[in-house]
Design an enzyme around this catalytic site. Structure first.
Site, short mmCIF file in Angstrom:
data_model
loop_
_atom_site.label_atom_id
_atom_site.label_comp_id
_atom_site.label_asym_id
_atom_site.label_seq_id
_atom_site.Cartn_x
_atom_site.Cartn_y
_atom_site.Cartn_z
N THR A 101 -115.20 64.21 75.50
CA THR A 101 -114.56 65.45 75.05
C THR A 101 -115.42 66.68 75.37
OG1 THR A 101 -113.52 64.22 73.27
CG2 THR A 101 -113.60 66.60 73.01
N ILE A 102 -116.68 66.63 74.99
CA ILE A 102 -117.57 67.79 75.19
C ILE A 102 -118.11 67.82 76.62
CG2 ILE A 102 -119.70 68.92 74.39
CD1 ILE A 102 -117.32 69.02 72.36
N SER B 226 -122.92 71.63 65.69
CA SER B 226 -121.58 71.06 65.75
C SER B 226 -120.49 72.14 65.80
CB SER B 226 -121.35 70.17 64.53
OG SER B 226 -121.14 71.01 63.39
N CYS B 227 -119.27 71.69 66.02
CA CYS B 227 -118.12 72.61 66.10
C CYS B 227 -117.97 73.39 64.79
CB CYS B 227 -116.87 71.81 66.38
SG CYS B 227 -116.69 70.32 65.38
N HIS C 2 -109.92 72.38 62.99
CA HIS C 2 -110.39 72.43 61.60
C HIS C 2 -109.97 73.79 61.04
CE1 HIS C 2 -113.26 69.26 62.71
NE2 HIS C 2 -113.91 70.07 63.50
N GLN D 194 -112.21 72.30 67.70
CA GLN D 194 -113.45 71.51 67.71
C GLN D 194 -113.86 71.07 69.11
OE1 GLN D 194 -110.52 70.35 66.54
NE2 GLN D 194 -110.11 68.51 67.75
P1 NAD Z 1 -117.00 61.31 73.29
O1 NAD Z 1 -117.00 59.99 72.69
O2 NAD Z 1 -115.71 61.99 73.60
O3 NAD Z 1 -117.85 61.31 74.64
C1 NAD Z 1 -119.08 60.67 74.76
C2 NAD Z 1 -119.27 60.20 76.21
O4 NAD Z 1 -120.55 59.57 76.36
C3 NAD Z 1 -118.24 59.16 76.62
O5 NAD Z 1 -117.80 59.48 77.93
C4 NAD Z 1 -119.03 57.84 76.61
O6 NAD Z 1 -118.53 56.92 77.54
C5 NAD Z 1 -120.41 58.32 77.01
N1 NAD Z 1 -121.49 57.43 76.56
C6 NAD Z 1 -121.50 56.60 75.50
N2 NAD Z 1 -122.70 55.98 75.42
C7 NAD Z 1 -123.45 56.43 76.44
C8 NAD Z 1 -124.75 56.17 76.89
N3 NAD Z 1 -125.55 55.32 76.24
N4 NAD Z 1 -125.20 56.81 78.00
C9 NAD Z 1 -124.42 57.69 78.68
N5 NAD Z 1 -123.16 57.98 78.29
C10 NAD Z 1 -122.69 57.37 77.19
O7 NAD Z 1 -117.89 62.24 72.32
P2 NAD Z 1 -117.79 63.80 72.11
O8 NAD Z 1 -116.74 64.09 71.12
O9 NAD Z 1 -117.75 64.48 73.43
O10 NAD Z 1 -119.17 64.08 71.38
C11 NAD Z 1 -120.39 64.22 72.09
C12 NAD Z 1 -121.37 64.97 71.22
O11 NAD Z 1 -120.84 66.27 70.94
C13 NAD Z 1 -121.66 64.34 69.86
O12 NAD Z 1 -122.99 64.66 69.49
C14 NAD Z 1 -120.70 65.06 68.94
O13 NAD Z 1 -121.11 65.05 67.61
C15 NAD Z 1 -120.75 66.45 69.53
N6 NAD Z 1 -119.58 67.29 69.25
C16 NAD Z 1 -118.32 66.79 69.28
C17 NAD Z 1 -117.25 67.61 69.01
C18 NAD Z 1 -115.84 67.12 68.96
O14 NAD Z 1 -115.07 67.62 68.17
N7 NAD Z 1 -115.45 66.17 69.78
C19 NAD Z 1 -117.46 68.96 68.73
C20 NAD Z 1 -118.76 69.47 68.78
C21 NAD Z 1 -119.82 68.62 69.03
#
Ligand code: NAD
Length: 336
Positions: free
Chosen positions: A12-13, A139-140, A219, A300
């Site tokens: 996502t991010i 975070s978001c 949110h 988010q």
């Molecule tokens: P996500 O699950 O959508 O994406 C994570 C990615 O990392 C996936 O593509 C996964 O395949 C990959 N991955 C998993 N394990 C791995 C590894 N060991 N090595 C390399 N790649 C790996 O997660 P996200 O929502 O993008 O969140 C990522 C970070 O951003 C987290 O710290 C989360 O808390 C933060 N965040 C998320 C949001 C949200 O709302 N989605 C908002 C702000 C911050």
């Protein structure tokens, strides 16, 4: 020369950070990492992004017909800065790798503040990450709170803040979390969101509570702030209207709910229909005496994206905060 950025974790991010970085003229994406040859690996390849994978995943990518540029370690070696967008708590294991390779890295809000010792928000503390090897974009929800609270504190000195957050249960593309039909209070109080605000602005007296709701879009934060002086509602509205990455919306314009905020985002025609700005209901802002009440909506998936771009500039000492915010905004189509 452009700053070479590697994006570790293309979810996502990560995918949004990759797109946002590729739109800047002072930095470039030299690669992204994927662990499995999913549809996102295919769309990344189609977008021309070099894909780096763990050594053991190379055969699976070859079988799927997706070209591999190298291993994750190769990407780390080729980058100046790695934006780590792996799931929460995966960061510590990678931090060691970045450290060994002598590279700068940005972590996301799923990691603890202690991992980097410095956390980032463009408007609240751009300079704290200046020249740093490691930083963390909060975070978001914390980003949303900092966008408005940092300005209110500067203008009126916040005495205390109480925030109730109604959280989305999952991201739109997720199917692993819930609730899908219910409201789930976070019973461990106060919630971590207020603590996280203090990782950037330690002097703010803030307490938060949160409820998870069966929605995926945004949110909403219901904010109550006691200000250091009595001000008018109009004065606060004026402050919000001029604030970077804050957008006033109005129920009188037909934006009564988060689904209509996201409909506006679709109308704006941005990448992935993202709403980077924190949206405040102008007709839902009210001051009574020295107490301010308002509602703000946080997309988010999107609000932390411009912050990651600015954080790269701060860590690489490229320019001052307001200049970076303006530059990022222009590239992403954010008005102010
Ligand atoms: P996500 O699950 O959508 O994406 C994570 C990615 O990392 C996936 O593509 C996964 O395949 C990959 N991955 C998993 N394990 C791995 C590894 N060991 N090595 C390399 N790649 C790996 O997660 P996200 O929502 O993008 O969140 C990522 C970070 O951003 C987290 O710290 C989360 O808390 C933060 N965040 C998320 C949001 C949200 O709302 N989605 C908002 C702000 C911050």
């Amino acid at each position: 020369a452009k700053i070479k950025v590697g994006v570790n974790g293309y979810g996502t991010i990560g995918k949004r950070v990759a797109t946002a970085v590729s739109k800047q003229d002072d930095m470039e994406v030299i690669g992204i990492t994927k662990t499995r040859p999913t549809f996102e690996a295919k769309t990344a390849a189609a977008a021309g992004l070099p894909i780096y994978v763990p050594a053991e995943s190379i055969p699976a990518f070859e079988k799927a017909g997706i070209a591999v540029a190298g291993t994750v370690d190769d990407m780390i070696a080729a980058a100046d800065v790695i934006v780590d967008c792996t799931p929460g708590n995966v960061g510590p294991e990678y931090k060691e790798k970045y450290q060994k390779a002598g590279k700068k890295a940005i972590f996301q809000g799923g990691e603890e503040h202690g991992l980097t010792g410095v956390s980032f928000n463009s408007t609240a503390n751009y300079k704290d990450s200046w020249g740093m090897q490691f930083s963390r974009v909060v975070s978001c929800n914390t980003t949303g709170l900092l966008r408005t609270l940092s300005l209110l504190d500067k203008a009126y000195k916040i005495q205390n803040a109480y925030v109730t957050i109604v959280r989305r249960a999952a991201d739109p593309g997720d199917s692993k979390t819930g609730p899908v039909n219910g409201l789930e209070p976070s019973v461990s109080l106060p919630t971590h969101h207020g603590v996280d605000v203090k990782s950037v602005l330690p002097w703010i007296d803030i307490t938060t509570m949160a409820i998870k709701a069966s929605t995926t879009l945004m949110h909403i934060q219901a904010v109550v702030v006691k200000l250091g002086k009595e001000v008018s509602t109009d004065e606060v509205l004026d402050l919000f209207a001029k604030a970077p990455r804050v957008r006033l919306v109005s129920s009188k314009d037909g934006i009564k709910s988060t689904n209509q905020v996201m409909e506006l985002a679709r109308e704006l025609g941005r990448d992935r229909s993202d709403m980077y700005e924190i949206c405040i209901w102008s007709d839902g802002v009210k001051v009574v005496g020295d107490t301010l009440y308002y509602y703000q909506a946080v997309h988010q998936e999107a609000d932390v994206i411009p912050e990651n771009v600015d954080c790269i500039r701060s860590m690489c000492k490229l320019m001052e905060g307001p200049e970076s915010v303006a530059k990022t905004n222009k590239a992403l189509g954010i008005d102010h």
